[in-house]
Design an enzyme around this catalytic site. Structure first.
Site, short mmCIF file in Angstrom:
data_model
loop_
_atom_site.label_atom_id
_atom_site.label_comp_id
_atom_site.label_asym_id
_atom_site.label_seq_id
_atom_site.Cartn_x
_atom_site.Cartn_y
_atom_site.Cartn_z
N GLU A 251 32.52 54.05 37.64
CA GLU A 251 33.21 53.41 36.51
C GLU A 251 34.51 52.86 37.07
O GLU A 251 35.49 53.60 37.25
CB GLU A 251 33.50 54.44 35.41
CG GLU A 251 32.25 55.06 34.78
CD GLU A 251 31.53 54.11 33.84
OE1 GLU A 251 32.05 53.04 33.53
OE2 GLU A 251 30.41 54.46 33.43
N CYS A 285 40.96 50.54 31.60
CA CYS A 285 40.04 49.63 32.29
C CYS A 285 39.47 48.62 31.32
O CYS A 285 39.04 47.54 31.72
CB CYS A 285 38.93 50.44 32.94
SG CYS A 285 38.17 51.56 31.77
#
Ligand code: NAP
Length: 479
Positions: A251, A285
């Protein structure tokens, strides 16, 4: 400071590092010391993996319902202790208390979701196409895992790995970020309290991430690595996983476009932009990184966003009414400041913010920039701060090409009232996630993850548990 164990958690015991080393955890609002945490070395990490390996067979053999009930108890206790967790998160990471409480709710929901998934792990039994044999498949836990997590969501980035791993029957070693280890230690304490067997979860805060993680991955008994963090470190870990062919989930970073079309509800788009940009002070993010706005509505959108951003109250995360806390460290403020000043040198106009405040702590004001040239550095890298750079477009094709013009592919957002356009965007935008008329895509029931340099693998949703399961196939003769 809430009481949090400041030691390593290995095989169900709290202990010092072998060499008794400690490191300092600082409050990003003023640099003061919050805690001195035990600093794991390679031998401590080896002990943690030993404990995870020793616990694996018995843990995999527990009834799925039992694993599910443990997760459910953890969800309930974390919810009960929301304020305590929120305070620790806010202190070590900087985000305002209300946002930290939101992270606790979000993080706890992964335990609830995977408590419900633990009892739905299943294979299939089918007839081969030619009818001459039967196929049986079963799922098994992949085995001991290593989790490396970042500082920006110190709880939720952990629970969305720990939840599915527990549900699947995997044991684990967790290496939290060195700037925010306290939340993970508090979580280990909670899991131990609800009855997680010794060795299933081990936590090794360290200031030697590289050597400690390399040593763990060099051990073939480690079967899986799940990493959340920067693309640069992710690439290093994928390379390292080759020697023992460990399964990996990555991720990684993002560069989310936020598209506002000429037919959008501008007031809703500004609401969504506030969420997509300002959640976690932009240190996410999924944070909207580039605002691509149709020329016809750009001035209206920029003025409204500038007004909302300029009115936010900046300060220490634990103070009443604060909506924007400090960034994680001085380097983060330097990086954000430079991106803004370079964009201004390139011709961008400052709508609000843009000036680094003269105060203690790592603060940067909410900032909106208009007329940012498409080629500006701020459009190419992850800003990771409270800055909204606006670039304009005139056609849908131009907007899609600009949105896709990045190595990343995590989250994307679009505001439009046109259904046909929505479907075209879903097809043509090269991102793992798309929010339509919403600034929030994260949801424990949804498959979170990216494509391209944003990594691979999914966390949450029905997909999340698959990252922790292997498939065994049994061939049988026809009945
Ligand atoms: P980072 O520097 O990559 O650090 C992440 C973790 O990796 C930390 O625990 C860090 O330890 C560890 N680490 C650093 N170097 C390592 C090495 N050589 N080997 C093994 N581990 C190592 O990232 P960050 O600055 O903390 O986090 C921000 C990044 O994470 C951003 O790019 C953001 O987009 C990304 N992120 C992605 C997601 C997602 O779901 N896709 C979610 C959140 C954040 P130390 O703390 O000791 O450095």
């Amino acid at each position: 400071m809430e009481s949090v164990p400041e030691l390593l958690f290995i095989a169900g015991e709290w202990r010092e590092a072998e060499d008794s080393a400690r490191f300092t955890v600082e409050d990003p609002a003023d640099g003061s010391t919050l805690a001195e945490v035990a600093d794991a070395g390679e031998s401590d990490a080896a002990d943690a993996l030993e404990a995870a390996v020793a616990a694996q067979a018995a843990w995999a053999a527990t009834a799925p319902r039992e694993r599910g009930e443990l997760l459910r108890s953890a969800f309930e206790l974390m919810t009960e202790r929301r304020d305590e967790f929120a305070r620790v998160i806010s202190l070590e990471m900087g985000k305002p208390l209300a946002e930290a409480a939101g992270e606790v709710t979000y993080g706890a929901e992964f335990f609830r979701w995977f408590s419900e998934e633990a009892v739905r792990i299943h294979g299939r039994w089918m007839s081969a196409p030619d009818g001459k044999s039967q196929l049986l498949t079963a799922k098994r836990p992949v085995g001991p895992c290593l989790f490396v997590t970042p500082w920006n969501f110190p709880l939720a980035m952990g629970t969305r790995k720990i939840g599915p791993a527990m549900a699947a029957g995997c044991t684990m070693v967790v290496k939290p970020a060195q700037q925010t280890p306290l939340t993970m230690l508090k979580l280990a304490e909670l899991l131990s309290e609800v009855g997680l067997p010794a060795g299933v979860l081990n936590v090794v805060p360290t200031t030697s991430a590289g050597p400690v993680v390399s040593a763990l991955m060099a051990d073939p008994r480690l079967r899986k690595v799940s990493f959340t963090g920067s693309t640069g470190v992710g690439k290093v870990l994928v390379k390292q996983s080759a020697d023992n062919l460990q399964r990996v989930s990555m991720e990684l970073g993002g560069n989310a476009p936020f598209l506002v079309f000429e037919d959008a509800d501008i007031s809703a788009a500004v609401d969504g932009a506030m969420v997509a940009k300002m959640r976690n002070m932009g240190e996410a993010c999924t944070s909207a990184n580039r605002f691509l706005v149709h020329t016809d509505v750009a001035d209206e959108f920029a003025a409204a966003l500038g007004e909302r951003m300029g009115a936010l109250r900046v300060g220490r995360g634990q103070d009443d009414g604060v909506q924007v806390g400090p960034l994680i460290d001085a380097a983060a403020v330097d990086s954000v400041s430079k991106l803004v000043s370079d964009a201004v040198d390139d011709g961008a106009r400052v709508v609000t913010g843009g000036e680094r405040p003269d105060r203690k702590g790592h603060f940067y004001p909410p900032t909106v920039l208009l007329d940012v040239p498409p080629a500006a550095a701020i459009n190419a890298v992850e800003v990771f701060g409270p800055v909204a750079p606006i670039t304009t477009f005139t056609t849908e094709d131009e907007a899609i090409a600009a949105a896709n013009d990045t190595e990343y592919g995590l989250a994307s957002y679009a505001y439009t009232r046109d259904l046909a356009r929505t479907l075209r965007l879903a097809e043509r935008l090269e991102f793992g996630m798309l929010g339509i008329n919403t600034g929030l895509v994260s949801n424990p029931a949804a498959p979170f993850g990216g494509v391209k340099a944003s990594g691979f693998g999914r966390e949450g949703g029905f997909e999340g548990i698959e990252e922790y399961l292997d498939t065994t196939y049994v061939a049988l003769p026809a009945g």
